[in-house]
Scaffold this motif. Structure first.
Motif, PDB file in Angstrom:
ATOM      1  N   THR A 161       0.839  -1.192   0.000  1.00 36.98           N
ATOM      2  CA  THR A 161       0.000   0.000   0.000  1.00 36.98           C
ATOM      3  C   THR A 161       0.876   1.244   0.000  1.00 36.98           C
ATOM      4  O   THR A 161       2.027   1.216   0.440  1.00 36.98           O
ATOM      5  N   ASP A 162       0.297   2.357  -0.459  1.00 35.17           N
ATOM      6  CA  ASP A 162       1.066   3.589  -0.622  1.00 35.17           C
ATOM      7  C   ASP A 162       1.251   4.375   0.666  1.00 35.17           C
ATOM      8  O   ASP A 162       2.092   5.278   0.724  1.00 35.17           O
ATOM      9  N   ALA A 163       0.468   4.091   1.700  1.00 41.65           N
ATOM     10  CA  ALA A 163       0.512   4.905   2.917  1.00 41.65           C
ATOM     11  C   ALA A 163       1.916   4.954   3.517  1.00 41.65           C
ATOM     12  O   ALA A 163       2.350   6.002   4.022  1.00 41.65           O
ATOM     13  N   ALA A 164       2.649   3.840   3.442  1.00 43.78           N
ATOM     14  CA  ALA A 164       3.989   3.794   4.030  1.00 43.78           C
ATOM     15  C   ALA A 164       4.996   4.640   3.268  1.00 43.78           C
ATOM     16  O   ALA A 164       6.097   4.894   3.766  1.00 43.78           O
ATOM     17  N   LEU A 165       4.651   5.097   2.075  1.00 46.17           N
ATOM     18  CA  LEU A 165       5.569   5.901   1.278  1.00 46.17           C
ATOM     19  C   LEU A 165       5.587   7.366   1.708  1.00 46.17           C
ATOM     20  O   LEU A 165       6.487   8.114   1.329  1.00 46.17           O
ATOM     21  N   ILE A 166       4.594   7.776   2.473  1.00 47.57           N
ATOM     22  CA  ILE A 166       4.487   9.171   2.916  1.00 47.57           C
ATOM     23  C   ILE A 166       5.276   9.350   4.208  1.00 47.57           C
ATOM     24  O   ILE A 166       5.119   8.575   5.153  1.00 47.57           O
ATOM     25  N   ARG A 167       6.121  10.358   4.233  1.00 45.19           N
ATOM     26  CA  ARG A 167       6.950  10.604   5.419  1.00 45.19           C
ATOM     27  C   ARG A 167       6.061  10.808   6.641  1.00 45.19           C
ATOM     28  O   ARG A 167       5.020  11.460   6.571  1.00 45.19           O
ATOM     29  N   ALA A 168       6.482  10.256   7.776  1.00 45.01           N
ATOM     30  CA  ALA A 168       5.700  10.335   9.006  1.00 45.01           C
ATOM     31  C   ALA A 168       5.367  11.789   9.339  1.00 45.01           C
ATOM     32  O   ALA A 168       6.247  12.652   9.376  1.00 45.01           O
ATOM     33  N   ALA A 209       3.581  13.839   7.521  1.00 44.41           N
ATOM     34  CA  ALA A 209       3.272  14.632   6.325  1.00 44.41           C
ATOM     35  C   ALA A 209       1.929  14.193   5.751  1.00 44.41           C
ATOM     36  O   ALA A 209       1.567  13.018   5.831  1.00 44.41           O
ATOM     37  N   PRO A 210       1.176  15.125   5.146  1.00 42.20           N
ATOM     38  CA  PRO A 210      -0.127  14.759   4.593  1.00 42.20           C
ATOM     39  C   PRO A 210      -0.041  14.053   3.234  1.00 42.20           C
ATOM     40  O   PRO A 210      -0.979  13.370   2.828  1.00 42.20           O
ATOM     41  N   ARG A 211       1.066  14.255   2.538  1.00 45.73           N
ATOM     42  CA  ARG A 211       1.175  13.688   1.201  1.00 45.73           C
ATOM     43  C   ARG A 211       2.642  13.590   0.825  1.00 45.73           C
ATOM     44  O   ARG A 211       3.514  14.173   1.480  1.00 45.73           O
ATOM     45  N   ALA A 212       2.922  12.845  -0.226  1.00 45.08           N
ATOM     46  CA  ALA A 212       4.274  12.750  -0.790  1.00 45.08           C
ATOM     47  C   ALA A 212       4.196  13.064  -2.275  1.00 45.08           C
ATOM     48  O   ALA A 212       3.174  12.819  -2.921  1.00 45.08           O
ATOM     49  N   VAL A 213       5.277  13.625  -2.803  1.00 46.59           N
ATOM     50  CA  VAL A 213       5.342  13.933  -4.228  1.00 46.59           C
ATOM     51  C   VAL A 213       6.621  13.330  -4.801  1.00 46.59           C
ATOM     52  O   VAL A 213       7.714  13.524  -4.264  1.00 46.59           O
ATOM     53  N   VAL A 214       6.463  12.610  -5.894  1.00 50.14           N
ATOM     54  CA  VAL A 214       7.586  12.046  -6.635  1.00 50.14           C
ATOM     55  C   VAL A 214       7.578  12.677  -8.023  1.00 50.14           C
ATOM     56  O   VAL A 214       6.572  12.616  -8.724  1.00 50.14           O
ATOM     57  N   ARG A 215       8.698  13.290  -8.385  1.00 45.33           N
ATOM     58  CA  ARG A 215       8.805  13.917  -9.706  1.00 45.33           C
ATOM     59  C   ARG A 215      10.056  13.384 -10.395  1.00 45.33           C
ATOM     60  O   ARG A 215      11.134  13.354  -9.795  1.00 45.33           O
ATOM     61  N   SER A 216       9.909  12.959 -11.637  1.00 45.06           N
ATOM     62  CA  SER A 216      11.039  12.369 -12.357  1.00 45.06           C
ATOM     63  C   SER A 216      11.069  12.864 -13.798  1.00 45.06           C
ATOM     64  O   SER A 216      10.014  13.031 -14.427  1.00 45.06           O
ATOM     65  N   ALA A 242      -2.546   9.918   1.572  1.00 47.23           N
ATOM     66  CA  ALA A 242      -3.111   8.822   2.361  1.00 47.23           C
ATOM     67  C   ALA A 242      -4.637   8.908   2.381  1.00 47.23           C
ATOM     68  O   ALA A 242      -5.207   9.968   2.637  1.00 47.23           O
ATOM     69  N   GLY A 243      -5.287   7.792   2.084  1.00 48.02           N
ATOM     70  CA  GLY A 243      -6.737   7.733   2.148  1.00 48.02           C
ATOM     71  C   GLY A 243      -7.446   8.367   0.982  1.00 48.02           C
ATOM     72  O   GLY A 243      -8.689   8.418   0.961  1.00 48.02           O
ATOM     73  N   LYS A 244      -6.719   8.876   0.000  1.00 44.50           N
ATOM     74  CA  LYS A 244      -7.333   9.506  -1.160  1.00 44.50           C
ATOM     75  C   LYS A 244      -6.696   8.961  -2.436  1.00 44.50           C
ATOM     76  O   LYS A 244      -5.626   8.361  -2.407  1.00 44.50           O
TER      77      LYS A 244
END
Length: 409
Positions: A56-63, A65-72, A89-91
């Motif tokens: 699941t993606d929830a573990a990818l968000i820093r503790a 923080a409301p969201r994480a962003v990956v840009r490549s 998380a949750g959305k």
């Protein structure tokens, strides 16, 4: 193709980090626990919308923080594309391509292609069938991005049908008796979508087989013959009414389209044969979710017979075979050739990611692997110490630690 830039915001351990990569060899070096794997995990996420470490993606968000962003930034020839994925998380996640919002996150699939080998890949050999099914499905999406939607549809149909089986089974045990007309509708949907998945999996395994055999021979110096085969839950039911989980290997596929049509009819027949058992157990007994990839080494099942070193070599061979298939495309004249190229658009060599791999290999396997990947278009390597990176793999070194990643001088 290659990844030229990676930017993370509140992803895993990173509040913010920017990393520049080059074509060829890129070694991320630093002590354990400093975030090397987080960086290559993010590169893989852009390509697959999934992590090789968590489901699941929830573990990818820093503790905190409301969201994480990956840009490549991904470069293919003289074209560059910037892919940005926002994980909340949750959305539902959101994606942007070259600053324009994507209609769906999965619209970014196919822009970047990666093959990642990590210690977790031992589960491909030693683990349960779901790991091997996931391996095939992830590779299928890299080759034919539209299959992400087909797989999602199948999961939805399977959940609906399983829920109906449970309720119908309960009704069957009561005096009222079940109404099975709705179940017929879901049978048809399961067969239609499931047949597409099985047809592509069969074709994919057939294409992987020679690459797996060659890669294992090269990595292990010819110590045993590696073989892969697709085992369908469908085949056993239609053959002799055996338990669906114990069916024989699936036959070689004809043209993928006609094979899917035949599989759809066979799946409907098999579902009718096992309906009584399904109602009794409340589970779906036929379909791609019950299939497996059989791995053998020297004629014996790799699971349970292969040593730790042989299992490592087999798992590595599966990933190297994937990398070669993505690079070279399906064999000329094969049933998959026209469809894969028509739907994927090109055969750009994927980025090869080797996460903490060399420290786990003996010196002979380490040297052989280095020779095999030295000429790749782009390789991302993680290592705790620089000495773990073989001499053949000289290139850019990026020191990772303290929440930063900096180019070594």
């Amino acid at each position: 193709m290659h990844v030229s830039h990676l930017s993370l915001l509140d992803f895993r351990s990173y509040a913010q980090v920017d990393v520049e990569f080059e074509p060829g060899i890129n070694a991320l070096v630093g002590p354990n626990g400093q975030g090397k794997t987080n960086l290559v995990e993010a590169v893989g996420y852009v390509a697959t919308l999934g992590s090789h470490r968590v489901s699941t993606d929830a573990a990818l968000i820093r503790a905190g923080a409301p969201r994480a962003v990956v840009r490549s930034r991904i470069v293919r020839g003289d074209r560059a594309s910037v892919v940005e994925i926002e994980i909340t998380a949750g959305k539902a996640n959101r994606a942007r391509i070259n600053r324009s919002p994507a209609q769906r996150p999965r619209d970014v699939l196919g822009i970047a292609r990666t093959v990642l080998f990590a210690p977790e890949d031992l589960v491909l050999v030693k683990g349960d069938p779901d790991a091997r099914r996931r391996f095939l499905d992830e590779l299928t999406v890299l080759l034919v991005p539209r299959m992400a939607g087909v797989l999602s549809d199948y999961d939805r149909v399977l959940r609906q049908r399983s829920a109906l089986l449970k309720s119908a089974g309960a009704a069957r045990r009561s005096s009222a008796g079940p109404d099975l007309r709705t179940l017929d509708v879901w049978d048809a949907k399961l067969a239609q979508v499931g047949a597409q998945i099985v047809a592509l999996r069969e074709s994919l395994v057939a294409e992987l087989l020679p690459h797996v055999a060659l890669a294992y021979e090269q990595v292990s110096a010819g110590q045993g013959e590696a073989h892969v085969a697709y085992r369908s839950s469908l085949a056993g039911v239609l053959a002799d009414g055996a338990d669906p989980a114990e069916g024989p290997d699936a036959p070689a596929s004809a043209a993928t389209g006609s094979r899917a049509d035949a599989l759809e009819a066979q799946m409907l027949e098999a579902l009718a044969l096992v309906r009584a058992k399904e109602l009794e157990r409340g589970v779906c007994l036929v379909g791609p979710h019950r299939d497996d990839v059989v791995l053998t080494l020297g004629g014996l099942p790799a699971k349970g017979y292969a040593s730790h070193g042989e299992s490592w070599s087999f798992a590595l061979a599966l990933r190297l075979a994937s990398w070669r298939l993505l690079t070279e495309g399906p064999s000329a004249g094969s049933s998959a050739e026209a469809m894969w190229f028509a739907e994927s658009g090109d055969d750009a060599e994927p980025v090869l990611i080797l996460d903490d791999v060399f420290a786990e290999l003996d010196s002979r396997r380490r040297s052989r692997l280095a020779d095999l990947v030295a000429g790749a278009g782009q390789v991302l390597i993680t290592a705790a110490v620089a000495e773990d990176v073989p001499e053949q793999l000289v290139g850019v070194r990026i020191d990772v630690g303290g929440g930063s990643a900096t180019r070594a001088r």
